[in-house]
Design an enzyme around this catalytic site. Structure first.
Site, PDB file in Angstrom:
ATOM      1  N   CYS A 199      35.222 -56.180 -24.974  1.00 42.25           N
ATOM      2  CA  CYS A 199      35.115 -56.446 -26.402  1.00 42.25           C
ATOM      3  C   CYS A 199      33.801 -57.195 -26.623  1.00 42.25           C
ATOM      4  CB  CYS A 199      36.329 -57.200 -26.939  1.00 42.25           C
ATOM      5  SG  CYS A 199      36.539 -58.891 -26.333  1.00 42.25           S
TER       6      CYS A 199
ATOM      7  N   ASN B 137      34.507 -61.402 -25.152  1.00 45.82           N
ATOM      8  CA  ASN B 137      35.413 -61.570 -24.012  1.00 45.82           C
ATOM      9  C   ASN B 137      36.264 -62.826 -24.137  1.00 45.82           C
ATOM     10  OD1 ASN B 137      35.169 -61.996 -20.418  1.00 45.82           O
ATOM     11  ND2 ASN B 137      36.595 -60.705 -21.514  1.00 45.82           N
TER      12      ASN B 137
ATOM     13  N   CYS C 284      38.985 -62.716 -26.901  1.00 40.22           N
ATOM     14  CA  CYS C 284      40.190 -62.358 -27.660  1.00 40.22           C
ATOM     15  C   CYS C 284      40.843 -61.084 -27.138  1.00 40.22           C
ATOM     16  CB  CYS C 284      39.872 -62.194 -29.152  1.00 40.22           C
ATOM     17  SG  CYS C 284      39.330 -63.687 -29.987  1.00 40.22           S
ATOM     18  N   ARG C 285      40.277 -59.946 -27.506  1.00 44.80           N
ATOM     19  CA  ARG C 285      40.921 -58.663 -27.206  1.00 44.80           C
ATOM     20  C   ARG C 285      40.892 -58.297 -25.725  1.00 44.80           C
ATOM     21  NH1 ARG C 285      37.478 -55.260 -31.327  1.00 44.80           N
ATOM     22  NH2 ARG C 285      35.979 -56.813 -30.611  1.00 44.80           N
ATOM     23  N   SER C 286      39.717 -58.355 -25.105  1.00 48.05           N
ATOM     24  CA  SER C 286      39.641 -57.901 -23.712  1.00 48.05           C
ATOM     25  C   SER C 286      40.413 -58.797 -22.749  1.00 48.05           C
ATOM     26  CB  SER C 286      38.191 -57.681 -23.269  1.00 48.05           C
ATOM     27  OG  SER C 286      37.404 -58.830 -23.414  1.00 48.05           O
TER      28      SER C 286
ATOM     29  N   ASP D   8      39.425 -56.863 -34.354  1.00 49.09           N
ATOM     30  CA  ASP D   8      39.064 -58.168 -33.802  1.00 49.09           C
ATOM     31  C   ASP D   8      39.827 -59.243 -34.571  1.00 49.09           C
ATOM     32  OD1 ASP D   8      37.905 -60.444 -32.769  1.00 49.09           O
ATOM     33  OD2 ASP D   8      35.848 -59.736 -33.025  1.00 49.09           O
TER      34      ASP D   8
END
Length: 159
Positions: A10, A13, A15-17, A126
């Protein structure tokens, strides 16, 4: 059995990943298949290098019994394109950024997470500027996708 190496990417690095990394590690471990996978995450931006995931991502994962608190943000490197079989961008902007830095000849196949998991071209939103409900919605989306990825028998690298 040959391992499948997957890198989730993402923007920062945090939140999402890291959530995707934690979820897939959890799922493969629960199935006793953790030795079949090498799983990591990174960001296309370097603002948060060395930082733990966002506290809201940590709390969301913890609420589902997954500990991502020890992860540290890092930036994607050109070496990642030869270290991993599959690099999954969480949105189309990061997919474009990955394609711009990918070496001309590399081992990794770069794809959009939703394309690999669901056969769609949707971005994983996001949640950074949102609240707990946004992190929970992203967690649920990532969980569904990671469950599908983990369910695919691993007989070698994804083509």
């Amino acid at each position: 059995m040959t391992s499948l190496s997957i890198l989730f990417v993402c923007l920062g690095n945090i939140c999402r990943s890291p959530l995707a990394e934690g979820i897939l590690r959890h799922l493969t471990s629960e199935e006793g298949r953790d030795q079949e996978f090498v799983i990591d995450s990174a960001g296309t931006g370097g603002w948060h290098i060395g930082s733990p995931p966002d506290s809201r991502a940590i709390a969301t994962a913890a609420g589902h019994g997954i500990d991502i608190s020890q992860q540290k943000a890092r930036k994607v490197s050109t070496a990642d394109f030869d270290r991993f079989d599959l690099i999954l961008a969480l949105d189309r902007n990061n997919l474009r950024a990955l394609k711009e830095i990918a070496p001309p000849a590399c081992r990794a196949r770069t794809a959009l997470f939703s394309t690999q998991a669901f056969g769609t071209v949707e971005d994983v939103p996001d949640p950074y500027y949102g609240g707990a409900a946004d992190f929970e919605a992203v967690y649920r989306l990532l969980y569904r996708g990671c469950a599908l990825i983990a369910a695919v028998p691993n007989d070698g690298p994804v083509s």
